[in-house]
Write a protein that holds these residues in place. Structure first.
Motif, PDB file in Angstrom:
ATOM      1  N   LEU A 175      38.415  51.842  43.479  1.00  0.00           N
ATOM      2  CA  LEU A 175      39.338  50.953  42.494  1.00  0.00           C
ATOM      3  C   LEU A 175      40.780  50.898  43.263  1.00  0.00           C
ATOM      4  N   LEU A 176      41.356  52.162  43.213  1.00  0.00           N
ATOM      5  CA  LEU A 176      42.678  52.346  43.986  1.00  0.00           C
ATOM      6  C   LEU A 176      42.837  52.044  45.233  1.00  0.00           C
ATOM      7  N   SER A 177      41.769  52.062  46.043  1.00  0.00           N
ATOM      8  CA  SER A 177      41.733  51.379  47.531  1.00  0.00           C
ATOM      9  C   SER A 177      41.514  50.112  47.551  1.00  0.00           C
ATOM     10  N   GLU A 178      40.744  49.583  46.666  1.00  0.00           N
ATOM     11  CA  GLU A 178      40.527  48.106  46.779  1.00  0.00           C
ATOM     12  C   GLU A 178      41.931  47.507  46.262  1.00  0.00           C
ATOM     13  N   VAL A 179      42.368  47.935  45.220  1.00  0.00           N
ATOM     14  CA  VAL A 179      43.708  47.281  44.577  1.00  0.00           C
ATOM     15  C   VAL A 179      44.872  47.257  45.605  1.00  0.00           C
ATOM     16  N   GLU A 180      45.041  48.443  46.594  1.00  0.00           N
ATOM     17  CA  GLU A 180      45.803  48.386  47.532  1.00  0.00           C
ATOM     18  C   GLU A 180      45.635  47.411  48.599  1.00  0.00           C
ATOM     19  N   GLU A 181      44.237  47.349  48.872  1.00  0.00           N
ATOM     20  CA  GLU A 181      44.025  46.354  49.983  1.00  0.00           C
ATOM     21  C   GLU A 181      44.336  44.879  49.380  1.00  0.00           C
ATOM     22  N   ASN A 200      35.841  37.036  51.557  1.00  0.00           N
ATOM     23  CA  ASN A 200      36.450  35.924  50.484  1.00  0.00           C
ATOM     24  C   ASN A 200      37.586  36.399  49.430  1.00  0.00           C
ATOM     25  N   LEU A 201      38.635  36.280  49.477  1.00  0.00           N
ATOM     26  CA  LEU A 201      39.710  36.915  48.708  1.00  0.00           C
ATOM     27  C   LEU A 201      39.052  36.635  47.230  1.00  0.00           C
ATOM     28  N   ASP A 202      38.764  35.221  46.944  1.00  0.00           N
ATOM     29  CA  ASP A 202      38.467  34.882  45.573  1.00  0.00           C
ATOM     30  C   ASP A 202      37.142  36.109  44.944  1.00  0.00           C
ATOM     31  N   GLU A 203      36.353  36.086  45.989  1.00  0.00           N
ATOM     32  CA  GLU A 203      35.084  36.913  45.530  1.00  0.00           C
ATOM     33  C   GLU A 203      35.551  38.323  45.172  1.00  0.00           C
ATOM     34  N   ARG A 204      36.486  38.878  46.036  1.00  0.00           N
ATOM     35  CA  ARG A 204      36.817  40.185  45.952  1.00  0.00           C
ATOM     36  C   ARG A 204      37.703  40.593  44.774  1.00  0.00           C
ATOM     37  N   LEU A 205      38.652  39.298  44.410  1.00  0.00           N
ATOM     38  CA  LEU A 205      39.188  39.508  43.154  1.00  0.00           C
ATOM     39  C   LEU A 205      38.238  39.492  41.902  1.00  0.00           C
ATOM     40  N   VAL A 206      37.287  38.688  41.846  1.00  0.00           N
ATOM     41  CA  VAL A 206      36.553  38.852  40.883  1.00  0.00           C
ATOM     42  C   VAL A 206      35.630  40.212  40.679  1.00  0.00           C
ATOM     43  N   ARG A 207      35.217  40.577  41.998  1.00  0.00           N
ATOM     44  CA  ARG A 207      34.640  41.835  41.926  1.00  0.00           C
ATOM     45  C   ARG A 207      35.545  43.094  41.425  1.00  0.00           C
ATOM     46  N   PHE A 208      36.803  43.038  41.951  1.00  0.00           N
ATOM     47  CA  PHE A 208      37.611  44.070  41.206  1.00  0.00           C
ATOM     48  C   PHE A 208      37.812  43.887  39.767  1.00  0.00           C
ATOM     49  N   ALA A 209      37.908  42.614  39.501  1.00  0.00           N
ATOM     50  CA  ALA A 209      38.145  42.748  37.886  1.00  0.00           C
ATOM     51  C   ALA A 209      36.724  43.008  37.088  1.00  0.00           C
ATOM     52  N   GLY A 210      35.739  42.614  37.775  1.00  0.00           N
ATOM     53  CA  GLY A 210      34.265  43.192  37.242  1.00  0.00           C
ATOM     54  C   GLY A 210      34.183  44.611  37.302  1.00  0.00           C
TER      55      GLY A 210
END
Length: 157
Positions: A137-143, A47-57
């Motif tokens: 974090l770098l890998s996640e932001v690229e994805e 779920n992109l919304d959940e991934r963005l929340v997790r990335f911010a957290g």
């Protein structure tokens, strides 16, 4: 992750951590570190919304551990603002009426994710923070950039 919550939606910590509250702060910090290592963000969220929340957290957790140096404050603050803004803008995109508005909000998400990436790249260059966390974090932001960009392109077709 198998986490348990009480009636107030507060996280129950393992008994080890609860007992250590009575002991010294160093034991508590070690137990929390162990607990966090066991619950690293290794699971895949689709779920992109959940991934963005997790990335911010996770960005906030990462920044909290960085040194309190003057030159780092700019990048720490920028990372918190841009990662949080990406999540918030995606939430706003879900309430748009037209495709044009939707694509515009997604473009803001991509912009904020690219700002996050640049802050992380600077922190990576100066080897600030835990290497594994920086790399994740770098890998996640690229994805996240790739996923959001693809969503924009698909909507424009």
């Amino acid at each position: 992750m198998n986490l348990q919550y009480n009636a107030k939606n507060e996280l129950f910590l393992p008994k080890q951590i609860q007992k250590s509250r009575a002991s010294s702060n160093s034991i508590l910090k070690e137990n929390i570190k162990t607990f966090m290592e066991l619950n690293e963000p290794t699971e895949r969220i689709f779920n992109l919304d959940e991934r963005l929340v997790r990335f911010a957290g996770e960005s906030i957790f990462f920044v909290r551990k960085l040194a309190k140096a003057y030159e780092l404050e700019y990048y720490k603050n920028q990372l918190i603002r841009s990662s949080g803004s990406a999540s918030l803008n995606y939430g706003e995109s879900q309430g748009t009426i037209t495709d044009k508005d939707y694509v515009f909000k997604l473009s803001l998400v991509v912009k904020e994710l690219k700002e996050s990436r640049n802050s992380l790249r600077v922190l990576n260059y100066i080897k600030e923070g835990e290497e594994n966390e920086r790399n994740w974090l770098l890998s996640e932001v690229e994805e996240l950039i790739a996923i959001t960009s693809r969503m924009m392109l698909n909507k424009l077709k």
